[in-house]
Design a protein around this motif. Structure first.
Motif, PDB file in Angstrom:
ATOM      1  N   ARG A 509     -10.235 -12.584   7.346  1.00 14.06           N
ATOM      2  CA  ARG A 509      -9.167 -13.208   6.569  1.00 14.06           C
ATOM      3  C   ARG A 509      -8.895 -14.035   7.527  1.00 14.06           C
ATOM      4  NH1 ARG A 509      -6.875  -7.932   8.243  1.00 14.06           N
ATOM      5  NH2 ARG A 509      -4.969  -9.376   9.465  1.00 14.06           N
ATOM      6  N   ARG A 511     -11.339 -16.187   8.752  1.00 18.30           N
ATOM      7  CA  ARG A 511     -12.814 -17.109   8.297  1.00 18.30           C
ATOM      8  C   ARG A 511     -12.096 -17.193   6.379  1.00 18.30           C
ATOM      9  NH1 ARG A 511     -18.058 -13.957  10.965  1.00 18.30           N
ATOM     10  NH2 ARG A 511     -17.103 -15.028  12.723  1.00 18.30           N
ATOM     11  N   THR A 512     -11.947 -16.569   5.413  1.00 18.74           N
ATOM     12  CA  THR A 512     -11.078 -16.873   4.448  1.00 18.74           C
ATOM     13  C   THR A 512     -10.078 -17.808   4.579  1.00 18.74           C
ATOM     14  OG1 THR A 512     -11.506 -14.654   3.488  1.00 18.74           O
ATOM     15  CG2 THR A 512     -10.031 -16.082   2.045  1.00 18.74           C
ATOM     16  N   GLY A 525      -9.764 -20.602  -3.978  1.00 18.82           N
ATOM     17  CA  GLY A 525      -9.061 -19.763  -3.587  1.00 18.82           C
ATOM     18  C   GLY A 525      -8.859 -19.199  -5.044  1.00 18.82           C
ATOM     19  N   THR A 527      -5.225 -15.844  -4.678  1.00 17.00           N
ATOM     20  CA  THR A 527      -5.054 -14.679  -4.179  1.00 17.00           C
ATOM     21  C   THR A 527      -4.014 -13.732  -5.144  1.00 17.00           C
ATOM     22  OG1 THR A 527      -2.727 -14.517  -2.410  1.00 17.00           O
ATOM     23  CG2 THR A 527      -2.578 -15.733  -4.417  1.00 17.00           C
ATOM     24  N   GLN A 565      -7.282 -12.049  -0.740  1.00 15.30           N
ATOM     25  CA  GLN A 565      -7.115 -13.692  -0.939  1.00 15.30           C
ATOM     26  C   GLN A 565      -8.586 -13.406  -0.852  1.00 15.30           C
ATOM     27  OE1 GLN A 565      -5.065 -15.841   2.684  1.00 15.30           O
ATOM     28  NE2 GLN A 565      -3.636 -15.937   0.798  1.00 15.30           N
ATOM     29  N   LEU A 566      -9.527 -14.819  -1.630  1.00 18.11           N
ATOM     30  CA  LEU A 566     -10.686 -14.430  -1.805  1.00 18.11           C
ATOM     31  C   LEU A 566     -10.552 -15.765  -2.149  1.00 18.11           C
ATOM     32  CD1 LEU A 566     -10.320 -11.761  -5.089  1.00 18.11           C
ATOM     33  CD2 LEU A 566     -10.948 -11.541  -2.307  1.00 18.11           C
ATOM     34  N   ALA A 567     -12.217 -16.550  -1.632  1.00 17.68           N
ATOM     35  CA  ALA A 567     -12.744 -17.328  -1.854  1.00 17.68           C
ATOM     36  C   ALA A 567     -14.408 -18.081  -2.430  1.00 17.68           C
ATOM     37  CB  ALA A 567     -13.081 -18.041  -0.409  1.00 17.68           C
ATOM     38  N   PRO A 716     -16.717 -14.913   4.167  1.00 19.81           N
ATOM     39  CA  PRO A 716     -17.093 -14.598   3.072  1.00 19.81           C
ATOM     40  C   PRO A 716     -16.920 -15.255   1.799  1.00 19.81           C
ATOM     41  CG  PRO A 716     -14.845 -14.071   4.180  1.00 19.81           C
ATOM     42  CD  PRO A 716     -15.841 -15.485   5.388  1.00 19.81           C
ATOM     43  N   VAL A 717     -17.869 -15.195   1.268  1.00 23.67           N
ATOM     44  CA  VAL A 717     -18.167 -16.418   0.302  1.00 23.67           C
ATOM     45  C   VAL A 717     -18.132 -15.271  -0.664  1.00 23.67           C
ATOM     46  CG1 VAL A 717     -19.235 -18.628  -0.919  1.00 23.67           C
ATOM     47  CG2 VAL A 717     -18.599 -18.156   1.912  1.00 23.67           C
ATOM     48  N   TRP A 968     -13.271  -4.233  -1.250  1.00 18.03           N
ATOM     49  CA  TRP A 968     -13.225  -5.280   0.029  1.00 18.03           C
ATOM     50  C   TRP A 968     -11.523  -5.738   0.595  1.00 18.03           C
ATOM     51  CZ3 TRP A 968     -15.338  -8.592   2.003  1.00 18.03           C
ATOM     52  CH2 TRP A 968     -15.495  -9.779   2.503  1.00 18.03           C
TER      53      TRP A 968
END
Length: 983
Positions: A509, A511-512, A525, A527, A565-567, A716-717, A968
């Motif tokens: 998280r 690193r995201t 981003g 969320t 949350q996602l990158a 986490p890309v 995930w």
């Protein structure tokens, strides 16, 4: 007797050195770095010779040109001190060297520079002698009935050195005085001179043509630029430099009474040359790319430089000694013949010589190559040189040549029979189709063998060893509702996520959050909170549509997803490359974590809150950092293979064992793991670069990516595609979701109404063209091969294929050549971008003609469906046109290293035709499916279309994305080792 022993020992050292360097030539990183290699070799040889010859300077009386004193050193009264031995040596060298010494210095430095330039543009070097009715090599720029003469491999024409040395001697008519020649001089034997010249010419031609015929060409382009046109001249000048160096060193060694002093002259020559080359290389340090190349050497490069420099230095010293006792042509022939024999040995073991010797010219050339050195040694009499009396025995290296040549011929013949093997069957391996179809049927049947939720849960635990994630039942019902053909097999997701199981959720998280706080690195981003999806406000306008599409894809099932949350990677290129040892550590920890989860008897649902909530500041405009992330390095426009690919491979893999630097010829055995009888038999393995070091310069992303902001840290890309050796998380592409390129059913055409042609239109988007890098890009090589398709296809298949220019693309079928079942309609379109000014101009000239020529216009994408054979090639990353190709009912061919989310469900030889990115199999495969395999082609096209309509719909993208985010959500949950579906 002592001199004879020294000669024999020197011959042995020279032979071993030549054999060792030849066996490693294309696979050694030392030859990829000519300045590094030359400086180190000259330095080692010079220091070794100087250390041996230094004692002569302890007797100062030998330096008559300098003032003497009663002391053992010369004095400097104006400085109140004395000169050291090193300074004495330097002064003596400066005052005693002849003009030829400085000419030698110029030749050594000059040949190194020319060698470096030729290495950079090796695909423009001359290939070999060819007298053919038709061009026979794929991707070559040869034309029918062209007589092509060259100086051979990049080894700078060592097979022609005896000839050139003899010609130089004829022109000079100044014979060397060999110490052993004490008998009386006789007249020149002009017939022997002519015989030697003719034999040396024929041997050089045969040897270089053997080298050419056994190379597997990559189709690299020689552009019409100034440097490119001068490469053959550079080869000739380099050959001349080699001849001058050998001649002058021989004269230096044989023309002095004091042999040890001549050694010191040679040592000073080598050391001064190394110093000058070092000075010349210093300006390159001011370029970021060159500084990396010069200073950041991996372990393979350091090893190769050390080993090959030592071997080259030993051979250099041995050759210098032999030049003091033998004629220069004898020394040159010894090194050249050894190199050629060792090369032929290698080609016997990889099966190439068996094919060459099956042709008349190949067999003749092989015989000439084996026996030629013996004939040359037999007649190696210097011009004007004294002839031995009739009762005087011939030197050992002449008297035994017939025996040695005969033994060599027998050895090569025996090995060719025992180990020789043609690597490619003359017939298309149809069994590959049947095996692929069987494996595809087996996968599809097992991918949906569960008919109920309970069966799906049990199958999940059986396959993956852990319980399904919470809310698995919601996903199952969604998948069943949309009639997903895939229920049980999502191995791609588990493979992508395995390393993250070895990382703490809080670290993931964090690193995201780091990625989202640095949107300047092209991260967007997204969320998910309380079932609602929100986007980052920092996404550039040109990329915002991508996140809009992702939001639209996710929203129908977002209510069942946990908060996260996602990158997302907004660049085409992949971003995360974790070194092998570190990745292994992650995966080992992952297996332990999953084992702890599997051992639990009770499971829980997703947590409502995390122990360290991720900041949502990225959702607010203007709060993100404008600085680049220190964890991502910019490698745009620079070769990335050795830094970002090699490090991800096992220590015993080929890319960690050797470098293949030759852009012109591919590695004969590097594609063996994934190819059978000349075609790709393992599509998944074909994307693994660990056994393919020869691809370092054959793909735009690997040799000169337009954008490459890459990290060795496991971030986490989420990316649309990635290469096998990267660790980005694959997700369905917004390009496909949005139908940026699509197949319009109403414009579809039945197979029997499609044109029998190979069709491709596109841009050179697979890399940034700088300093000629584009000449080996995948798309450029493909278009160049298509330009010469007529000659290539005639030699690669039983069918004759006809090439038409783009201007004939709209001709009616009645105007096509009825004797040619397949036409090739391929060209770039539009203006040139992603290139420096010089490279843009060269690309335009290469593919469009004169600078005033107008580029071919773009065509309606729906034009593709009029053609049976459609080729899909990597661009900056994956090509979005492949899915429409599948749906069109045409036969899609795919040459790619980038992989996408649907790789496991679309199968080679069942739904599409795989191609190796070297493209050596292209015309063989096209020839089969365009001729006798037309029915198979129609079957693959039909099954690909039917499967795409069933398994690659937008609903299937949602099923995959839903499952991806459920998995995930468990991984980033602090209680993930307690989470699981409870029925």
């Amino acid at each position: 007797m002592a001199q004879l022993q020294n000669v024999v020992l020197s011959f042995f050292i020279l032979g071993v050195s030549s054999a060792f360097l030849t066996s490693r030539y294309y696979q050694s990183a030392a030859f990829e770095r000519p300045f590094h290699f030359s400086i180190l070799t000259l330095l080692l040889a010079g220091l070794a010779i100087a250390a041996w010859a230094r004692p002569i300077y302890r007797q100062v009386s030998r330096f008559e040109s300098l003032p003497t004193t009663n002391s053992t050193t010369w004095s400097r009264p104006w400085l109140g001190g004395r000169l050291s031995h090193l300074e004495i040596a330097a002064r003596s060298v400066a005052q005693s060297q002849s003009p030829s010494w400085f000419l030698l210095l110029f030749c050594i430095v000059g040949r190194t520079i020319l060698y470096w330039r030729t290495i950079q543009t090796i695909h423009c070097s001359w290939d070999g002698l060819q007298v053919r009715l038709n061009a026979t090599r794929s991707g070559s720029n040869c034309r029918p009935s062209v007589f092509r003469l060259s100086m051979g491999r990049i080894s700078q024409g060592q097979t022609f050195l005896p000839l050139v040395l003899r010609v130089v001697e004829i022109l000079e008519m100044r014979p060397l005085v060999l110490p052993s020649n004490t008998y009386e001089t006789t007249s020149h034997n002009k017939s022997l001179i002519a015989l030697y010249v003719v034999t040396a010419s024929v041997w050089g031609i045969a040897a270089t043509d053997i080298l050419f015929m056994t190379e597997h060409l990559t189709g690299a382009i020689c552009a019409p630029g100034a440097w490119e046109r001068l490469i053959p001249l550079a080869q000739l000048v380099t050959l001349g430099c080699d001849a001058l160096i050998i001649t002058l060193v021989s004269r230096l060694r044989q023309g002095r009474e004091d042999k040890k002093r001549s050694w010191w002259s040679v040592a000073s020559l080598l050391l001064v040359s190394a110093g000058i080359l070092l000075l010349l290389s210093l300006p390159s340090f001011f370029s970021r790319q060159n500084f990396r190349w010069n200073m950041y050497l991996d372990s393979v490069t350091v090893r190769d430089l050390a080993l090959d420099s030592i071997a080259a230095a030993a051979g250099l010293i041995a050759g210098t000694y032999l030049l003091g006792a033998l004629h220069p042509t004898t020394v040159a022939l010894a090194a050249g013949a050894t190199s050629v024999f060792v090369y032929m040995e290698g080609r016997i073991f990889d099966g190439t010589m068996n094919r060459i010797c099956s042709s008349a010219w190949g067999l003749i050339a092989s015989v000439v190559v084996v026996f030629g050195p013996g004939v040359l040694l037999h007649h190696a009499k210097p011009l004007g040189r004294p002839q031995p009396p009739s009762d005087r025995p011939r030197p050992f290296y002449r008297s035994k040549f017939f025996v040695l040549a005969g033994l060599t011929a027998l050895l090569l013949t025996f090995q060719a029979i025992l180990w020789g093997d043609s690597r490619t069957s003359p017939n298309f391996p149809t069994y590959v189709l049947y095996e692929a179809r069987a494996m595809s049927e087996n996968w599809i049947s097992k991918a949906k063998q569960s008919n109920t939720l309970d069966e799906a849960v049990l199958e999940y635990r059986t396959r993956y060893g852990v319980p399904p994630p919470p809310d698995f039942d919601k996903w199952y019902r969604f998948a069943v509702l949309v009639d997903s053909p895939i229920i049980d097999d999502f191995g791609q997701i588990h493979s992508d996520f395995l390393p993250f199981w070895g990382t703490l959720p809080v670290v993931i998280r964090q690193r995201t959050a780091h990625l989202l706080e640095h949107p300047i690195n092209s991260f967007g981003g997204l969320t998910i909170e309380d079932g609602k999806v929100e986007l980052s406000a920092h996404v550039h306008g040109t990329h915002k549509w991508m996140l809009d599409e992702m939001k639209e894809m996710i929203e129908p099932f977002a209510k069942w997803l946990p908060d996260m949350q996602l990158a997302f990677n907004l660049d085409d290129e992949c971003r995360v490359s974790v070194p092998f040892d570190l990745l292994q550590a992650y995966e080992n920890e992952a297996l332990k974590s999953r084992a702890r989860l599997a051992s639990k008897s009770a499971f829980f649902g997703f947590s409502k809150g995390q122990s360290l909530p991720v900041s949502k500041e990225f959702l607010v405009q203007g709060t993100a950092s404008e600085k680049t992330s220190p964890w991502f390095q910019n490698w745009s426009k620079a070769p990335i293979f050795y830094e970002w690919i090699s490090s991800t491979c096992p220590p015993d893999s080929p890319v960690r064992q050797f470098h293949w630097w030759n852009r012109k010829a591919d590695c004969p055995t590097c594609s063996d793991p994934h190819m059978t009888d000349g075609v790709v038999s393992d599509w998944k393995l074909s994307g693994d670069l660990c056994h393919q070091p020869d691809l370092a310069y054959l793909h735009g992303f690997l040799s000169s990516p337009s954008i490459a902001a890459v990290s060795h840290t496991l971030f986490p890309v989420f990316s649309q595609s990635r290469m096998h050796n990267f660790n980005d998380i694959l997700h369905p592409s917004p390009w496909s979701w949005r139908d940026e390129v699509s197949f319009e059913k109403e414009k579809g055409i039945a197979w029997n109404e499609k044109l029998k042609s190979v069709f491709w239109r596109g841009a050179a988007s697979d890399g940034y063209a700088v300093t000629g890098s584009w000449q080996t890009f995948l798309r450029a090589r493909f278009v160049n091969m298509a330009t010469h398709a007529d000659a290539v296809l005639r030699s690669k298949s039983r069918s004759l294929l006809h090439y038409i220019s783009p201007s004939r693309s709209q001709l009616p079928r009645s105007s096509q050549n009825p004797a040619s079942p397949v036409e090739v309609n391929v060209t770039f379109v539009g203006e040139w971008h992603r290139c420096d000014t010089r490279d843009c101009a060269l690309e335009k000239t290469q593919f469009y003609g004169p600078a005033s020529a107008e580029p071919p216009p773009s065509v309606d994408f729906q034009e593709h469906w009029r053609h049976r054979h459609l080729v899909d090639l990597d661009g900056a990353a994956f090509s979005a046109r492949f899915l429409p190709f599948l749906r069109s009912g045409s036969l899609p061919y795919r040459a790619a290293l980038f992989r996408t989310w649907w790789e496991e469900r679309v199968h080679a030889w069942r739904h599409f035709v795989p191609l190796d990115v070297r493209l050596g199999d292209l015309w063989r495969v096209v020839g089969y499916f365009g001729g006798e395999g037309d029915q198979e082609a129609e079957k693959i096209a039909r099954e690909g279309r039917e499967w795409a309509e069933k398994a690659l719909r937008k609903e299937d993208m949602q099923v995959y994305m839903f499952r991806l985010l459920l998995e995930w959500g468990r991984i980033v949950d602090d209680r993930r080792e307690e989470l699981g579906y409870v029925s």
